[in-house]
Design a protein around this motif. Structure first.
Motif, PDB file in Angstrom:
ATOM      1  N   ARG A 185     -12.585  21.096   6.897  1.00  0.00           N
ATOM      2  CA  ARG A 185     -13.203  21.350   8.323  1.00  0.00           C
ATOM      3  C   ARG A 185     -14.163  22.366   7.920  1.00  0.00           C
ATOM      4  O   ARG A 185     -13.862  23.480   7.328  1.00  0.00           O
ATOM      5  CB  ARG A 185     -12.061  21.554   9.433  1.00  0.00           C
ATOM      6  CG  ARG A 185     -11.305  20.349   9.691  1.00  0.00           C
ATOM      7  CD  ARG A 185     -10.223  20.731  10.804  1.00  0.00           C
ATOM      8  NE  ARG A 185     -10.899  21.065  12.001  1.00  0.00           N
ATOM      9  CZ  ARG A 185     -10.417  21.868  12.915  1.00  0.00           C
ATOM     10  NH1 ARG A 185      -9.012  22.391  12.744  1.00  0.00           N
ATOM     11  NH2 ARG A 185     -10.966  22.271  13.920  1.00  0.00           N
ATOM     12  N   VAL A 203      -6.963  18.034   5.808  1.00  0.00           N
ATOM     13  CA  VAL A 203      -8.253  17.927   5.849  1.00  0.00           C
ATOM     14  C   VAL A 203      -9.274  18.830   5.763  1.00  0.00           C
ATOM     15  O   VAL A 203      -8.867  19.987   6.266  1.00  0.00           O
ATOM     16  CB  VAL A 203      -8.723  16.954   6.757  1.00  0.00           C
ATOM     17  CG1 VAL A 203      -7.856  15.677   6.999  1.00  0.00           C
ATOM     18  CG2 VAL A 203      -8.509  17.625   8.192  1.00  0.00           C
ATOM     19  N   ASP A 243      -9.743  27.856  15.918  1.00  0.00           N
ATOM     20  CA  ASP A 243      -8.297  27.537  16.089  1.00  0.00           C
ATOM     21  C   ASP A 243      -7.529  28.762  15.946  1.00  0.00           C
ATOM     22  O   ASP A 243      -6.335  28.725  16.646  1.00  0.00           O
ATOM     23  CB  ASP A 243      -7.955  26.489  14.931  1.00  0.00           C
ATOM     24  CG  ASP A 243      -8.409  25.047  15.243  1.00  0.00           C
ATOM     25  OD1 ASP A 243      -9.129  25.071  16.293  1.00  0.00           O
ATOM     26  OD2 ASP A 243      -8.404  24.238  14.355  1.00  0.00           O
ATOM     27  N   ASP A 292      -7.738  22.771   6.498  1.00  0.00           N
ATOM     28  CA  ASP A 292      -6.758  22.816   7.444  1.00  0.00           C
ATOM     29  C   ASP A 292      -5.252  22.390   6.968  1.00  0.00           C
ATOM     30  O   ASP A 292      -5.271  20.830   6.800  1.00  0.00           O
ATOM     31  CB  ASP A 292      -7.357  21.806   8.831  1.00  0.00           C
ATOM     32  CG  ASP A 292      -6.400  22.191   9.905  1.00  0.00           C
ATOM     33  OD1 ASP A 292      -5.225  22.580   9.915  1.00  0.00           O
ATOM     34  OD2 ASP A 292      -6.754  21.740  10.987  1.00  0.00           O
ATOM     35  N   ASP A 347     -14.665  26.495  12.470  1.00  0.00           N
ATOM     36  CA  ASP A 347     -13.960  25.597  13.421  1.00  0.00           C
ATOM     37  C   ASP A 347     -12.341  26.129  13.251  1.00  0.00           C
ATOM     38  O   ASP A 347     -11.729  26.174  14.157  1.00  0.00           O
ATOM     39  CB  ASP A 347     -13.685  24.354  13.186  1.00  0.00           C
ATOM     40  CG  ASP A 347     -15.271  23.575  13.830  1.00  0.00           C
ATOM     41  OD1 ASP A 347     -15.981  24.270  14.247  1.00  0.00           O
ATOM     42  OD2 ASP A 347     -15.389  22.383  13.561  1.00  0.00           O
ATOM     43  N   LEU A 348     -12.137  26.492  12.015  1.00  0.00           N
ATOM     44  CA  LEU A 348     -10.562  27.031  11.697  1.00  0.00           C
ATOM     45  C   LEU A 348     -10.226  28.424  12.359  1.00  0.00           C
ATOM     46  O   LEU A 348      -9.079  28.701  12.898  1.00  0.00           O
ATOM     47  CB  LEU A 348     -10.277  27.023  10.311  1.00  0.00           C
ATOM     48  CG  LEU A 348      -9.797  25.554   9.667  1.00  0.00           C
ATOM     49  CD1 LEU A 348      -9.683  25.506   8.330  1.00  0.00           C
ATOM     50  CD2 LEU A 348      -8.423  24.954  10.726  1.00  0.00           C
ATOM     51  N   ASP A 401     -16.712  24.830   4.126  1.00  0.00           N
ATOM     52  CA  ASP A 401     -15.545  24.384   4.487  1.00  0.00           C
ATOM     53  C   ASP A 401     -13.990  25.048   4.165  1.00  0.00           C
ATOM     54  O   ASP A 401     -14.194  25.703   3.020  1.00  0.00           O
ATOM     55  CB  ASP A 401     -15.232  22.849   4.259  1.00  0.00           C
ATOM     56  CG  ASP A 401     -16.248  22.041   5.172  1.00  0.00           C
ATOM     57  OD1 ASP A 401     -16.855  22.458   5.830  1.00  0.00           O
ATOM     58  OD2 ASP A 401     -16.606  20.803   4.578  1.00  0.00           O
TER      59      ASP A 401
END
Length: 378
Positions: free
Chosen positions: A310, A308, A318, A303, A314-315, A300
């Motif tokens: 993540r 939080v 983004d 973010d 996923d980042l 992880d």
């Protein structure tokens, strides 16, 4: 304070931003993996453009190669391939091999600094910190001629640089063992007082006044010792991103350069539009960088926009979504997407090293063989 443009209409098409990359490499013994103090021989053996684009570094076991300024990623890639091959040939002639790795993987016996007045001054001021085992970074320069804008871009970069750090993580080993960190280089550098996340500055004048105060306090010898993860370059009209480990392969480095340029272009538009950078507590930014150095892309990330944790990928997604228009304008979108798909399949540098360790019963020499081959591939 918000940045206001002095010239140009928002209707004018944005010119492609220039790029340059500085890469630092280690010179290692092919048999033991230890660092070899042969940088002088390597630099002397270089000729022509490679000699002009080489730099002496802070260790006798390191060399730095600097690309010319370019606009096209394909041209940047060609420069990096040529520079790595030239430096690699010179290293072999000196009895070493060139390895793109973020931190000394085995051992460095000779930790004296080159015979330069500034290096001796740093050694006197910072003591044992200046004699830690060598670390190697990748610094990406993106052309931003307006210094006021460059400072504001650095403010806007703060939430995103941990993602770049995670992508580049390429130094899990120290003293021949896995540290548990994807980027041990990041951990070593925390001992220096002028390295870390870039503080938030209201203006270029605020930036300059803060640097002057730090010099007066003895934290830095001079303005060239601003080693924050992003800074207006002290030497060029650029924003310099220096958060990343040196990448093992050329395509890794070009991917990072493409993402960084698109990020700077996107955030420069934010600043020109008068949108303020998010104000994030320094302790949270530092925590996000620690998490990126520890997990890389395998766990992880924090973010910082939402506060939080993540999944790292996923980042990354983004980030690509955020900069996709700039990637498209520069003609880089397909290349970046292809290289990120490869990275997701094969892993970043730290992950690839650990996979070699896993299949060779923790044979560090096999890891270094793998790294040396990646360094020279192209």
């Amino acid at each position: 304070m918000t940045y206001r443009p002095a010239v140009a209409s928002d209707l004018e098409p944005a010119a492609p931003l220039t790029l340059g990359v500085e890469e630092e490499y280690l010179l290692l013994d092919a048999r033991t993996g230890e660092s070899l103090p042969v940088a002088d021989q390597v630099l002397t053996a270089l000729s022509g453009a490679a000699r002009d684009q080489s730099r002496q570094e802070f260790r006798h076991s390191m060399v730095e190669m600097v690309t010319p300024v370019t606009v096209e990623l394909a041209e940047l890639r060609g420069h990096l391939v040529a520079l790595r091959r030239s430096a690699g040939d010179a290293a072999e002639a000196a009895g070493a091999r060139l390895v793109a790795v973020g931190a000394t993987p085995v051992h460095e016996r000779h930790r004296t600094v080159p015979d330069e007045p500034r290096y001796h001054a740093m050694s006197r001021r910072f003591g044992p910190v200046a004699h830690d085992p060598a670390v190697c970074g990748c610094h990406v320069h993106v052309g931003v001629a307006d210094r006021e804008l460059a400072v504001q871009v650095c403010n806007h970069l703060r939430p995103w640089l941990p993602v770049i750090q995670a992508i580049t993580a390429n130094s899990p080993l120290h003293d021949g063992r896995d540290t548990g960190h994807a980027s041990w280089r990041s951990m070593q550098l925390e001992r220096w007082p002028s390295i870390g996340p870039t503080p938030h500055f209201d203006s270029a004048a605020d930036y300059d006044a803060t640097v002057a105060e730090l010099i007066d306090a003895g934290v830095m010898l001079d303005a060239a010792m601003v080693y924050w993860y992003a800074r207006p370059s002290a030497a060029y009209p650029t924003v310099e991103i220096r958060v990343g480990d040196v990448c093992p392969g050329v395509d890794d480095a070009v991917l990072v350069a493409g993402l960084v340029r698109a990020l700077v272009a996107t955030l420069a538009e934010e600043a020109r539009a008068g949108r303020p950078a998010p104000r994030i507590r320094d302790c949270l930014v530092s925590a996000a960088h620690w998490r990126a150095a520890h997990d890389g892309l395998e766990g992880d990330l924090i973010d910082l926009r939402a506060g939080v944790a993540r999944p790292a990928w996923d980042l990354v997604g983004d980030l690509v979504e955020e900069v996709a228009p700039a990637l498209t304008r520069h003609g880089d979108l397909d290349y970046v997407r292809d290289q990120l798909a490869r990275l997701r399949r094969d892993g970043n540098g730290a992950t690839r090293q650990r996979r070699v360790m896993a299949r060779t019963d923790n044979d560090v020499r096999a890891v270094l063989d793998h790294l040396a081959a990646e360094t020279r591939a192209g």
